[in-house]
Design a protein around this motif. Structure first.
Motif, short mmCIF file in Angstrom:
data_model
loop_
_atom_site.label_atom_id
_atom_site.label_comp_id
_atom_site.label_asym_id
_atom_site.label_seq_id
_atom_site.Cartn_x
_atom_site.Cartn_y
_atom_site.Cartn_z
N ALA A 86 0.97 -1.16 -0.05
CA ALA A 86 -0.02 0.18 -0.16
C ALA A 86 0.87 1.20 -0.16
O ALA A 86 0.38 2.20 -0.82
N ALA A 87 2.07 1.17 0.84
CA ALA A 87 2.72 2.26 0.82
C ALA A 87 3.48 2.67 -0.48
O ALA A 87 3.66 3.77 -0.63
N THR A 88 3.79 1.84 -1.27
CA THR A 88 4.57 1.93 -2.44
C THR A 88 3.53 2.38 -3.53
O THR A 88 4.17 2.74 -4.58
N ARG A 93 2.63 10.65 0.95
CA ARG A 93 2.76 9.71 1.94
C ARG A 93 3.25 10.36 3.02
O ARG A 93 4.42 10.98 3.21
N GLY A 94 2.79 10.13 4.13
CA GLY A 94 3.30 10.81 5.48
C GLY A 94 3.90 9.77 6.35
O GLY A 94 4.28 8.66 5.64
N PRO A 95 4.19 9.92 7.80
CA PRO A 95 4.87 9.08 8.40
C PRO A 95 4.41 7.47 8.53
O PRO A 95 3.35 7.48 8.68
N ALA A 151 -7.01 4.87 1.89
CA ALA A 151 -7.88 4.05 1.80
C ALA A 151 -8.06 3.58 0.30
O ALA A 151 -7.93 2.21 -0.04
N ALA A 152 -7.37 4.39 -0.68
CA ALA A 152 -7.33 3.88 -2.14
C ALA A 152 -6.33 2.81 -2.35
O ALA A 152 -6.40 1.89 -2.94
N ALA A 153 -5.05 3.18 -1.49
CA ALA A 153 -4.06 2.30 -1.45
C ALA A 153 -4.45 1.07 -1.04
O ALA A 153 -3.60 -0.23 -1.50
N TRP A 213 2.46 1.06 11.26
CA TRP A 213 1.58 2.14 11.91
C TRP A 213 1.79 3.42 11.13
O TRP A 213 2.75 4.02 10.92
N TRP A 214 0.54 3.89 10.40
CA TRP A 214 0.38 4.98 9.86
C TRP A 214 0.03 6.23 10.40
O TRP A 214 -0.90 6.09 11.47
N LEU A 215 0.51 7.44 10.46
CA LEU A 215 0.18 8.63 11.18
C LEU A 215 -0.99 9.32 10.34
O LEU A 215 -0.58 9.61 9.01
#
Length: 153
Positions: A59-61, A68-70, A138-140, A81-83
């Motif tokens: 998802a991050a990629t 993209r946040g932290p 959410a889309a990722a 964990w996504w902030l």
């Protein structure tokens, strides 16, 4: 001509911002000086959205760097964990493989440039307070995956 920002300066800015998110910044900094994780409660600046590392990395990629946040990861227990913004809980409530923790949930954080007990920042806070937009996140994680407008055909 402005000088490019050094990575060390970015780490310092990220550490300063994250410590200031704690009700006890001095205790956070002391934990980091001792090479320990610092417990930082979510809210009022951000909430924590949790996923497995195996779901979170793809998802991050899928998210462009500037969107993209932290993201904090733990390679030992396989969690990410996504902030995210404080209003993200409702926006992410129905996203499979993602759990948003309520304000007050404690996240044990290392400093920006150190791995502590298997925890490390996949994408570090930069000091600006920028967080991943819940719609992009959410889309990722969604079935259609997020695509940049230039990638859409």
């Amino acid at each position: 001509m402005p000088q490019p920002t050094r990575p060390a300066a970015l780490h310092e800015a990220g550490d300063a911002w994250l410590a200031d998110c704690s009700p006890h910044p001095d205790l956070t900094r002391a934990a980091w000086e001792a090479q320990d994780l610092a417990p930082i409660a979510s809210g009022p600046r951000w909430l924590v959205a949790e996923s497995t590392l195996t779901d979170g990395m793809p998802a991050a990629t899928r998210i462009r760097d500037e969107q993209r946040g932290p993201i904090l990861a733990d390679g030992i227990i396989g969690r990410a964990w996504w902030l995210v913004p404080t209003q993200a809980a409702e926006d992410l409530a129905d996203v499979p493989h993602l759990t948003v923790h309520a304000a007050g949930w404690v996240l044990a954080c290392p400093p920006m440039d150190t791995v502590v007990d298997g925890r490390f920042w996949l994408w570090r806070p930069d000091g600006s307070g920028y967080l991943t937009d819940p719609a992009v996140l959410a889309a990722a994680f969604g079935p259609g995956w997020y695509r940049c407008p230039a990638e859409a055909s």
